[in-house]
Design a protein around this motif. Structure first.
Motif, PDB file in Angstrom:
ATOM      1  N   VAL B  66       1.974   0.366   8.911  1.00  0.00           N
ATOM      2  CA  VAL B  66       1.977   0.498   7.457  1.00  0.00           C
ATOM      3  C   VAL B  66       0.586   0.930   7.024  1.00  0.00           C
ATOM      4  CG1 VAL B  66       2.169  -0.727   5.282  1.00  0.00           C
ATOM      5  CG2 VAL B  66       3.759  -1.231   7.140  1.00  0.00           C
ATOM      6  N   ARG B  67       0.528   1.998   6.287  1.00  0.00           N
ATOM      7  CA  ARG B  67      -0.760   2.449   5.789  1.00  0.00           C
ATOM      8  C   ARG B  67      -0.702   2.483   4.266  1.00  0.00           C
ATOM      9  NH1 ARG B  67      -2.797   7.496   9.225  1.00  0.00           N
ATOM     10  NH2 ARG B  67      -1.110   8.574   8.168  1.00  0.00           N
ATOM     11  N   ARG B  68      -1.831   2.669   3.658  1.00  0.00           N
ATOM     12  CA  ARG B  68      -1.849   2.686   2.197  1.00  0.00           C
ATOM     13  C   ARG B  68      -1.397   4.065   1.720  1.00  0.00           C
ATOM     14  NH1 ARG B  68      -6.910   0.293  -0.331  1.00  0.00           N
ATOM     15  NH2 ARG B  68      -5.401  -0.287  -1.917  1.00  0.00           N
ATOM     16  N   CYS B  69      -0.781   4.094   0.555  1.00  0.00           N
ATOM     17  CA  CYS B  69      -0.233   5.363   0.105  1.00  0.00           C
ATOM     18  C   CYS B  69      -1.011   5.939  -1.079  1.00  0.00           C
ATOM     19  CB  CYS B  69       1.264   5.244  -0.199  1.00  0.00           C
ATOM     20  SG  CYS B  69       1.714   3.896  -1.287  1.00  0.00           S
ATOM     21  N   ASP B  70      -0.966   7.255  -1.188  1.00  0.00           N
ATOM     22  CA  ASP B  70      -1.634   7.973  -2.269  1.00  0.00           C
ATOM     23  C   ASP B  70      -0.763   7.999  -3.511  1.00  0.00           C
ATOM     24  OD1 ASP B  70      -3.976   9.289  -0.681  1.00  0.00           O
ATOM     25  OD2 ASP B  70      -2.179   9.688   0.518  1.00  0.00           O
ATOM     26  N   LEU B  72       2.883   6.331  -5.142  1.00  0.00           N
ATOM     27  CA  LEU B  72       3.964   5.345  -5.016  1.00  0.00           C
ATOM     28  C   LEU B  72       4.987   5.599  -6.120  1.00  0.00           C
ATOM     29  CD1 LEU B  72       5.258   2.725  -3.899  1.00  0.00           C
ATOM     30  CD2 LEU B  72       3.788   1.453  -5.486  1.00  0.00           C
ATOM     31  N   HIS B  83       5.325  -3.230  -3.301  1.00  0.00           N
ATOM     32  CA  HIS B  83       4.542  -2.128  -2.723  1.00  0.00           C
ATOM     33  C   HIS B  83       3.234  -1.819  -3.440  1.00  0.00           C
ATOM     34  CE1 HIS B  83       7.785  -1.336   0.056  1.00  0.00           C
ATOM     35  NE2 HIS B  83       8.641  -1.291  -0.939  1.00  0.00           N
ATOM     36  N   ASP B  86      -0.162  -1.693  -1.772  1.00  0.00           N
ATOM     37  CA  ASP B  86      -0.482  -0.646  -0.790  1.00  0.00           C
ATOM     38  C   ASP B  86      -0.921   0.661  -1.437  1.00  0.00           C
ATOM     39  OD1 ASP B  86       0.187  -2.321   1.341  1.00  0.00           O
ATOM     40  OD2 ASP B  86       2.297  -1.753   1.249  1.00  0.00           O
TER      41      ASP B  86
END
Lengths: 177, 177
Positions: B66-70, B72, B83, B86
């Motif tokens: 799981v990585r952080r998102c730009d 959402l 979420h 993240d």
């Protein structure tokens, strides 16, 4: 965003979250970029939560790492030729025998399913070859139950094609009796 | 297969390879297992090749990490609550404002789209909220072109719903004019 842009789509089951991710992934490649699109199913998917992720990059993406597979389904000759090298020794290979004519010698269990032919003959469209292959996969392996796949088909295909998809699944399942 | 079973489904575009992967992933979780289902789009997807992978495990799968998102997209309150942690600082958050009532304070660009309401009012079904959100996403970001998403919608949805899906996409796109 040189390392790629990560998009997460989240919501409830039934809202089309997975379809939105698939559409976005397909759109990205039309723009000459690369995309990986992922769904995770697990504890959180058992409730009503749904999640789909798309990683977009200008460069080929090596994540998730390509790993070797235990089971390979090949529905075309070019697919087989491309992916056979990644099948583990003693893995299971399922091919659509109407589409794959040249089989290499492999240390694998090889199952040849008449998916396209049966789809055309019994369901009037080769578009059902995929569920026939899923039926054979379900019968040949212990990875998932027949009932679970039938339920998943019912929730994943348009209502109008549900009957034919379920019938196709059954044809594939029984083809390996 | 203690570390999980990897299944790769491969074939040509139009054979339903992606749908087969989605069905298999959904079936696995019904059996109480965990699955990650992945499509990669890139050079090979530009021809007629299609590939879908499913990793099946008895344990929760931490791969892909799981990585952080730009960006959402949250189509429900619970999705947002799960979420939001993240989302990267200065990322972009798109919410369906009919489904998400409580917005936390975040260091992000927040766009509130009336997706469910517009889907019901203009397309007679909330099932089009997803393409409305995609329209807003396309307008708000530079990640993909309008034309590419329209083409991807056309190839991804049942022929019968194509018109409404494209209309929904347009509604979402114009909602951010």
């Amino acid at each position: 965003m040189a390392r790629g842009t990560e998009v997460r789509i989240s919501g409830l089951g039934g809202q089309g979250v997975v379809l939105a991710g698939v559409i976005l992934g397909r759109a990205v490649v039309r723009n000459g970029k690369y995309a990986i699109q992922t769904q995770s199913y697990g504890a959180e998917a058992r409730g009503s939560a749904a999640k789909s992720e798309v990683i977009i990059s200008d460069e080929p993406i090596s994540f998730p790492k390509v790993r070797r597979c235990d089971i390979l389904i090949a529905m075309s000759q070019s697919a087989l030729d491309t992916h056979i090298k990644d099948l583990k020794e003693h893995g299971i290979l399922l091919v659509d025998r109407d589409m794959v004519k040249k089989l290499p010698k492999v240390q694998a269990t090889v199952l040849r399913i008449p998916a396209t032919k049966a789809a055309e003959a019994e369901l009037e469209s080769r578009m059902y070859a995929n569920v026939i292959m899923l039926g054979a996969l379900t019968r040949a392996t212990q990875i998932v139950s027949k009932e679970a796949v039938e339920e998943a088909i019912s929730e994943s295909v348009p209502a109008k094609t549900k009957g034919k998809n379920l019938k196709g699944f059954k044809i594939g399942y029984l083809s390996l009796k």
